[in-house]
Design a protein around this motif. Structure first.
Motif, short mmCIF file in Angstrom:
data_model
loop_
_atom_site.label_atom_id
_atom_site.label_comp_id
_atom_site.label_asym_id
_atom_site.label_seq_id
_atom_site.Cartn_x
_atom_site.Cartn_y
_atom_site.Cartn_z
N SER A 142 7.53 -0.80 3.81
CA SER A 142 6.69 0.58 4.29
C SER A 142 7.49 1.85 4.26
O SER A 142 6.93 2.78 3.92
N PRO B 45 1.13 6.94 -1.42
CA PRO B 45 0.46 5.97 -1.69
C PRO B 45 -1.12 6.01 -1.10
O PRO B 45 -1.21 6.62 -0.15
N TYR C 276 1.55 2.73 9.04
CA TYR C 276 1.70 2.92 7.72
C TYR C 276 0.27 3.25 7.22
O TYR C 276 -0.11 4.21 6.68
N TYR C 277 -0.80 2.22 7.41
CA TYR C 277 -2.18 2.09 6.91
C TYR C 277 -2.88 2.89 7.77
O TYR C 277 -4.01 3.51 7.36
N SER D 287 0.15 12.61 -5.58
CA SER D 287 0.67 11.32 -6.18
C SER D 287 1.79 10.53 -5.93
O SER D 287 2.13 9.30 -6.04
N GLN E 199 -1.72 10.25 4.33
CA GLN E 199 -2.99 11.00 3.80
C GLN E 199 -3.35 11.75 4.61
O GLN E 199 -3.81 12.97 4.41
N ASP F 34 -3.06 4.05 0.01
CA ASP F 34 -3.62 3.17 1.22
C ASP F 34 -2.77 3.53 2.41
O ASP F 34 -2.75 3.13 3.55
N CYS F 35 -1.87 4.47 2.27
CA CYS F 35 -1.03 4.95 3.50
C CYS F 35 -1.72 6.14 4.34
O CYS F 35 -1.74 7.25 4.07
N CYS G 25 7.47 3.02 0.94
CA CYS G 25 6.05 3.26 0.31
C CYS G 25 5.83 2.37 -0.65
O CYS G 25 5.26 2.96 -1.66
N ASP G 26 6.12 1.23 -0.74
CA ASP G 26 5.86 0.26 -1.86
C ASP G 26 4.80 -0.62 -1.39
O ASP G 26 4.95 -1.69 -0.64
N SER G 27 3.47 -0.16 -1.39
CA SER G 27 2.36 -0.64 -0.93
C SER G 27 2.06 -1.85 -1.33
O SER G 27 1.67 -2.98 -0.95
N ARG G 28 2.43 -2.10 -2.73
CA ARG G 28 1.94 -3.40 -3.46
C ARG G 28 2.96 -4.77 -2.75
O ARG G 28 2.20 -5.60 -2.52
#
Length: 294
Positions: free
Chosen positions: A76, A261, A104-105, A258, A268, A263-264, A79-82
């Protein structure tokens, strides 16, 4: 203030705890002692060094999956969402899952629903972790989730989970005053939060609070110092947040979207608000995070 920040960023107590934990780990390489090291590094906010120790544990430890929750936090912060999505499915402790879902989300309501199902002080987990550490995370996620939603904090939920309310309230009372617009007693609340964070050896908490203080006080120098510190510690999440705050206050070319992420949700929202107020772009804060908009 900036010189004061430089002094507190050292936070000697946090490093003393880390040094003692390292000594114990050298004497006996065990999951308990490894947890002490990782926890100390979490309080310092040193993501890079945590990664080194986790790599060491995967090679030499008796259970390579013992610290999945620390790995989840690292993903998290990176910022490695995958990678974060994959590992969260394997994390057993619902407290840590709720925390990441909230900060995070950007789904604090969902986080609180998860915590409602964690009864009393019975924190089901197969993972190593001191009760004090889990209680600290638990208090943080409850307080911050209510702040993010812009709702009055339910202190009874803290009491039900046996979290020391006064300590958490003292630390986050300062942030509450900012997000609620109640600036009376602002300086006193900051001093209390500062001392409580220092007494607990929580450099990472102190840095996060200081970032909001610097933003409210239009202190560009401190924000740049914090951003550089986060970069050196490997915390991309916090570095991006500091960068967004700088974009609010300066005329520099803003951060490219960009970099965040999709989904963050937490970052956002901050980015959307920055674009709205700096460039007059249309943006509506999600209802669940209206506290950030406030």
């Amino acid at each position: 203030m900036s010189m004061e920040l430089l002094g507190f960023l050292k936070l000697d107590r946090a490093y003393l705890v880390y040094e003692e934990a390292k000594k114990r780990l050298r004497r006996r390489f065990s999951s308990k002692n490894m947890h002490l090291v990782l926890e100390a590094l979490a309080n310092i906010g040193d993501v890079k060094t945590q990664e080194i120790y986790l790599s060491m544990w995967r090679k030499r430890g008796d259970n390579p999956n013992a610290f999945l929750f620390f790995e989840a936090y690292i993903f998290s912060y990176r910022c490695d969402s995958r990678a974060l999505r994959k590992i969260l499915r394997r994390v057993k402790n619902r407290i840590f899952v709720a925390d990441i879902i909230s900060f995070y989300y950007g789904h604090p309501h969902s986080a609180l629903v998860i915590l409602q199902n964690v009864k009393g002080n019975d924190h089901p987990t197969k993972e190593c972790g001191s009760r004090e550490y889990k209680n600290s995370i638990l208090g943080d996620v409850i307080i911050k989730s209510y702040l993010y939603m812009g709702r009055k904090i339910d202190f009874s939920l803290l009491q039900r989970h046996h979290v020391t309310v006064d300590v958490v309230e003292d630390i986050y009372g300062f942030l509450l005053s900012i997000m609620s617009g109640e600036f009376e007693g602002y300086d006193l609340r900051w001093e209390i939060a500062l001392r409580k964070s220092y007494d607990r050896g929580e450099k990472s908490t102190l840095m996060n609070l200081w970032m909001y203080k610097a933003f409210v006080e239009l202190d560009v120098f401190s924000l740049e110092l914090l951003r550089n510190t986060y970069d050196s510690l490997g915390n991309r999440f916090a570095s991006i947040l500091a960068e967004i705050f700088l974009d609010f206050l300066t005329e520099k070319e803003p951060l490219d979207s960009s970099s965040i992420p999709g989904d963050c949700g937490f970052l956002q929202v901050h980015y959307g608000l920055m674009r709205k107020y700096r460039f007059n772009e249309m943006y509506e804060v999600p209802d669940e995070l209206r506290g950030l908009g406030d």
